[in-house]
Design a protein around this motif. Structure first.
Motif, mmCIF file in Angstrom:
data_model
loop_
_atom_site.group_PDB
_atom_site.id
_atom_site.type_symbol
_atom_site.label_atom_id
_atom_site.label_comp_id
_atom_site.label_asym_id
_atom_site.label_seq_id
_atom_site.Cartn_x
_atom_site.Cartn_y
_atom_site.Cartn_z
ATOM 1 N N ALA A 301 -56.014 38.922 -140.301
ATOM 2 C CA ALA A 301 -56.043 40.238 -140.956
ATOM 3 C C ALA A 301 -55.825 41.330 -139.916
ATOM 4 N N ALA A 337 -61.588 41.465 -145.709
ATOM 5 C CA ALA A 337 -61.129 40.426 -144.785
ATOM 6 C C ALA A 337 -62.243 39.438 -144.469
ATOM 7 N N ASP A 340 -62.686 37.026 -147.345
ATOM 8 C CA ASP A 340 -61.508 36.238 -147.721
ATOM 9 C C ASP A 340 -61.536 34.902 -146.987
ATOM 10 N N VAL A 343 -58.765 34.114 -144.325
ATOM 11 C CA VAL A 343 -58.650 34.867 -143.066
ATOM 12 C C VAL A 343 -59.358 34.104 -141.947
ATOM 13 N N ILE A 346 -59.657 38.553 -137.330
ATOM 14 C CA ILE A 346 -59.314 39.949 -137.610
ATOM 15 C C ILE A 346 -58.844 40.609 -136.319
ATOM 16 N N TYR A 532 -54.694 44.706 -144.060
ATOM 17 C CA TYR A 532 -55.769 44.909 -145.039
ATOM 18 C C TYR A 532 -56.159 46.368 -144.984
#
Length: 594
Positions: A301, A337, A340, A343, A346, A532
């Motif tokens: 993400a 994120a 999810d 994912v 990040i 995102y």
């Protein structure tokens, strides 16, 4: 019109008509035009990419499809991705760039230099052209970018202003006092200089030292980069920086330029090197493939914090990348994120000078939640990630910055303008009624009471303590180390890494690579780097602004504004005030920023 009230009513009516007209036009465009068709023609078999490096690129992708008609709508990520793809694309035989006074920062410049260097490793020509660099201003940063190309051309009549870095700061304390403007303000601490222009008449020693250190680090980076790229000694480059601008022939003799010539000669030269190739704009090439990657690839993400950090939501900006980030919007993206299951990591991309302490803290909390969930989160810094921008980044597993990123500024300031002197000069008297002793604490029409001043100082101390405590916990620094990096000091990325505020140097690609490593994804595996929240298409953004919830909000705002202005304009009417245009007296509000 004789009075302010009548002029304002007409002005608001005109604005309302414009909003409605734009909404209708945008809705029609959304229903009848598909801008993506512009980019669907296949590429020729052999192409030379034209890079519009005479302007800065946006940090995030613009949401409006119509903005794709111009190169200014390209994001840094789009440009870098296109260059990396072009290096391996057999259809692309060379790149040629127009370089000019772009106004870009050191961080973006270094991101582009690295991409050009990777392209050159493919063995393909990379040519830069400028008609002049530094006419009326320094051309240092733009030449620093141009120096990364295999050939650097300049028009024979041009100047090369490789003259270093300089900053001029206005100080207007006495001017404001002459107008009757005063202020209640405070900073934590002596290097937090954001308010100095308004509250001082000269530059403080700490302010001067902070800027000298910053510009000195910038100069070192440019000297080393130019010397390495052009095969020169660092002393020679530093000597040029301490001299006046060079005429094009002088710059060529000094080894800074490879050729003198005009744009048509550059194109002829590149055409001779790549016979049969056709010129293609970078914007067209960049649109051929999506940035995100395959849908079935592991997902990383990408969440951006760009511009001023403010409370609430990000202001919609369909005609380009957002100029501010709402703490709630960024926090919501982080939560999405984190929750999810697809994912794997990040990347938090930050290009922000700071803003609201509360909003920055909101983002920080979601960064910590990612770590609590054992979801790797890597912070990537652009041109600037200072003050609230650093606050948002400091909790990440790792922080990546460019050598020229401006970061740090660990401190806080707050300001309340006091306009009582202005009103005295205008013979305007403000009377007041309040049900609590401090109901009008933030009123710009009076100074703080002693008790309010004490509370104000305690507020600043509390915010500073929170900021520095979290820095220490996140970065593993003791009290002495924190004091050496805090107090409002600013640093380049290189300096910040030496001090423990940053983990490594590099761009967004470096951050993605570190995210893959932290998530256990093989270095050579293709990943899906997904923004995102998912960006709106241009027409979705237009519908939202003009045909969705934003339209009634805008209309309601206009109506409320008219109602709020009615008492004020009525007073002007009774006082017989006449004007040639609209006049609005609105005291500015308090500013508080980490």
């Amino acid at each position: 019109m004789r009075t302010v009230g009548k002029v304002l009513i007409i002005l608001l009516a005109i604005v309302g008509l414009i909003v409605v007209a734009l909404g209708g036009l945008a809705w029609y465009a959304a229903s009848h035009i598909d801008v993506a068709d512009t980019f669907r023609d296949p590429l020729p078999e052999r192409v030379v990419l034209h890079l519009p490096f005479d302007r800065a690129f946006t940090e995030g992708e613009a949401s409006l499809a119509l903005s794709g008609f111009g190169p200014s709508s390209l994001s840094v990520r789009q440009v870098v991705a296109a260059l990396d793809r072009a290096a391996d694309d057999p259809r692309v035989v060379a790149v040629v760039a127009s370089v000019g006074e772009s106004g870009r920062g050191m961080g973006q410049t270094q991101e582009l230099r690295a991409a050009i260097d990777r392209f050159r490793q493919s063995g393909k020509p990379a040519v830069a052209f400028a008609d002049t660099l530094g006419e009326g201003q320094t051309g240092t940063v733009d030449y620093y970018l141009a120096s990364a190309f295999s050939e650097v051309w300049m028009q024979p009549s041009g100047l090369l202003g490789l003259t270093g870095f300089g900053i001029e700061v206005p100080f207007a304390r006495e001017a404001l006092e002459s107008l009757g403007v005063d202020a209640e303000y405070g900073t934590r601490h002596e290097y937090k200089n954001a308010l100095d222009s308004a509250v001082r008449q000269t530059m403080s020693d700490e302010h001067r030292q902070s800027l000298q250190d910053l510009l000195g680090s910038f100069e070192d980076q440019v000297v080393q980069g130019v010397a390495a790229a052009r095969g020169l000694k660092t002393d020679a480059v530093r000597g040029i920086l301490n001299g006046p601008p060079l005429f094009a022939a002088e710059a060529q003799a000094a080894g800074l330029l490879t050729n003198l010539g005009y744009w048509d000669q550059v194109l002829a030269q590149v055409g001779g090197l790549s016979k049969g190739a056709e010129p293609v704009a970078l914007a067209r090439y960049a649109e051929l493939e999506p940035l995100t990657g395959p849908d079935d690839a592991p997902t990383i993400a990408l969440i951006r914090v760009a511009g001023t950090i403010q409370r609430g939501t990000t202001d919609p900006s369909p005609f380009g990348a957002a100029e501010s980030t709402g703490g709630d919007t960024a926090a919501k993206a982080l939560r999405k994120a984190i929750d999810d299951p697809l994912v794997r990591a990040i990347v938090l991309r930050i290009d922000s000078p700071g803003g609201s302490y509360v909003a920055s803290d909101t983002i920080w909390r979601e960064v910590m939640r990612a770590r609590e969930r054992k979801l790797p989160i890597i912070a990537s810094m652009g041109d600037v990630a200072a003050s609230g921008g650093y606050f948002a980044a400091m909790g990440a597993d790792r922080i990546i910055a460019q050598p020229g990123t401006i970061t740090g500024s660990i401190g806080v300031f707050a300001l309340k303008p006091v306009l009582s002197g202005v009103w005295d000069k205008l013979n305007v008297n403000w009377d007041r009624v309040e049900s609590g002793d401090h109901a009008l604490l933030w009123s710009p029409n009076r100074a703080f009471t002693p008790a309010e001043q004490a509370w104000f100082d305690r507020m600043l101390d509390t915010i500073y303590a929170d900021f520095t405590t979290k820095v220490g916990q996140s970065r593993g620094l003791d009290a002495g180390q924190i004091d050496r990096v805090a107090r409002g000091r600013i640093f380049t990325g290189t300096q910040a890494m030496d001090l423990g505020l940053v983990d490594s140097l590099g761009g967004l690609d470096t951050a993605v690579l570190e995210a893959k490593t932290a998530a256990g994804i093989a270095e050579d595996m293709v990943v899906r780097v997904a923004p995102y929240p998912e960006p709106k298409t241009g027409f979705e953004a237009l519908r939202e602004m003009f045909g969705g919830e934003e339209a009634p909000v805008a209309i309601g705002t206009l109506l409320r504004l008219g109602g709020l202005l009615a008492p004020l304009t009525g007073e002007f009417d009774r006082m017989g005030v006449a004007t040639r245009g609209p006049a609005l007296l609105a005291p500015p509000g308090v500013r508080s920023s980490p």
